[in-house]
Design an enzyme around this catalytic site. Sequence first.
Site, mmCIF file in Angstrom:
data_model
loop_
_atom_site.group_PDB
_atom_site.id
_atom_site.type_symbol
_atom_site.label_atom_id
_atom_site.label_comp_id
_atom_site.label_asym_id
_atom_site.label_seq_id
_atom_site.Cartn_x
_atom_site.Cartn_y
_atom_site.Cartn_z
ATOM 1 N N ASP A 13 -1.843 -10.159 -3.914
ATOM 2 C CA ASP A 13 -3.160 -9.732 -3.471
ATOM 3 C C ASP A 13 -4.136 -10.046 -4.608
ATOM 4 O OD1 ASP A 13 -5.458 -8.439 -2.724
ATOM 5 O OD2 ASP A 13 -4.560 -6.447 -2.567
ATOM 6 N N GLU A 50 1.052 -3.185 -5.102
ATOM 7 C CA GLU A 50 0.583 -1.824 -4.843
ATOM 8 C C GLU A 50 1.725 -0.939 -4.343
ATOM 9 O OE1 GLU A 50 -3.559 0.286 -3.323
ATOM 10 O OE2 GLU A 50 -3.046 -1.687 -2.540
ATOM 11 N N ASN A 66 -7.453 -10.106 -4.185
ATOM 12 C CA ASN A 66 -8.698 -9.356 -3.956
ATOM 13 C C ASN A 66 -9.943 -10.232 -4.060
ATOM 14 O OD1 ASN A 66 -8.560 -6.535 -3.168
ATOM 15 N ND2 ASN A 66 -7.314 -6.237 -5.011
ATOM 16 N N ASN A 122 0.837 -1.207 0.000
ATOM 17 C CA ASN A 122 0.000 0.000 0.000
ATOM 18 C C ASN A 122 0.877 1.264 0.000
ATOM 19 O OD1 ASN A 122 -2.299 1.559 -0.007
ATOM 20 N ND2 ASN A 122 -2.696 1.352 2.181
ATOM 21 N N HIS A 135 -2.272 -4.620 4.818
ATOM 22 C CA HIS A 135 -2.098 -6.063 4.628
ATOM 23 C C HIS A 135 -0.978 -6.559 5.537
ATOM 24 C CE1 HIS A 135 -4.340 -6.571 0.685
ATOM 25 N NE2 HIS A 135 -4.262 -5.255 0.785
#
Length: 264
Positions: free
Chosen positions: A153, A36, A155, A10, A253
Site C-alpha cells: 500500500d 497494516e 498510499n 487493515n 483493500h
Amino acid sequence: MLRITSLNVNGIRSAFRKGLQPWLASQQADVVCLQEIKIHADDLSDDLLHPPGFSGHFYHAEKKGYSGVGLYMAKPAQAVTTGMGCDEFDNEGRIIRADWKNLSVVSAYLPSGSSGDERQQAKYRFLDHFAPWLDTMMKEYKKTGREFVICGDWNIAHHEIDLKNWKGNLKNSGFLPEERAWLSKVLSEMGWVDVYRQLHPDTTGEAYTWWSNRGQAWAKNVGWRIDYHIATPGIAAKAVSAAIYKDERFSDHAPLTIDYDWGT
C-alpha cells in the site's frame, strides 16, 4: 510460475475472521505481502504465524494496534530483513524484505497523510528516505542482476485514471501533485516498473484496490488504485497476468495478485 499477492489487511485478525485464510489456501501464492497488520508479536496465534502452506514473518510497529507488515512464504527465504535504516519509520514497522538466490520481495506500507498536516509532513519525510533506499536496490539490480518486487500500500494514486473522483481529490493526501511527482520520478527516472499498469495501461474502475468506508464508496466503486507491485525491469517483463479479487471483502483493500514467469 511465481505468484505474489499483496493485501493491506487493515488488521490481520479481522481479515482472518472474514475468511482470508481459506482464500489464501485456494490461491496457492508463493509469497503474500501483508500491510497494516495491527498486531504485536505476543498476540500472534499459531494460525496467524503458520497458516497451512506458509511460514510467516512479521515486522511490528512499536505502537500497539498500528501499522506493521508481514510476509507469508511457501518456500523459505535465505534471509529476511526489516526496516530501511530510519528510526522514525522503522519504529512504525513499514518494511520487510525476503531474499532468495536472485530475487527479493518486499512488503511496504507507506504512510498516509489523510489525518492532517502533521502526518502529511511525516509522509514527505518517509518519501525522502524511501527514494534513496529504492535507488540502492536499483543499483544492486544493475550491478548483480538481483530482481526486486516491492509490493504494498503506497498510499498514492499516480494518475487521474487511478481513482474515481480525481477532480475532487486534487488537494487531498494520496493525490497531491508532490506525491504523484515523487512516484513519477521513481518510475521514470529511477527505472522502476508499475507492473499492473504495464499489463493494463488503460484500465480504470477495475483497477481500484481501496474504497473508503464512508458513504457508498464500495457499492458505487468510488475507489482508488493505491496498492502496487513496483518491480525491477527484468522480472517486470516476466509478468503475465494480474488479478484484483473483489468477490469477498477481507479489508477495505482488495488483494492484488500478479503471476510472473519466474522461478525462485
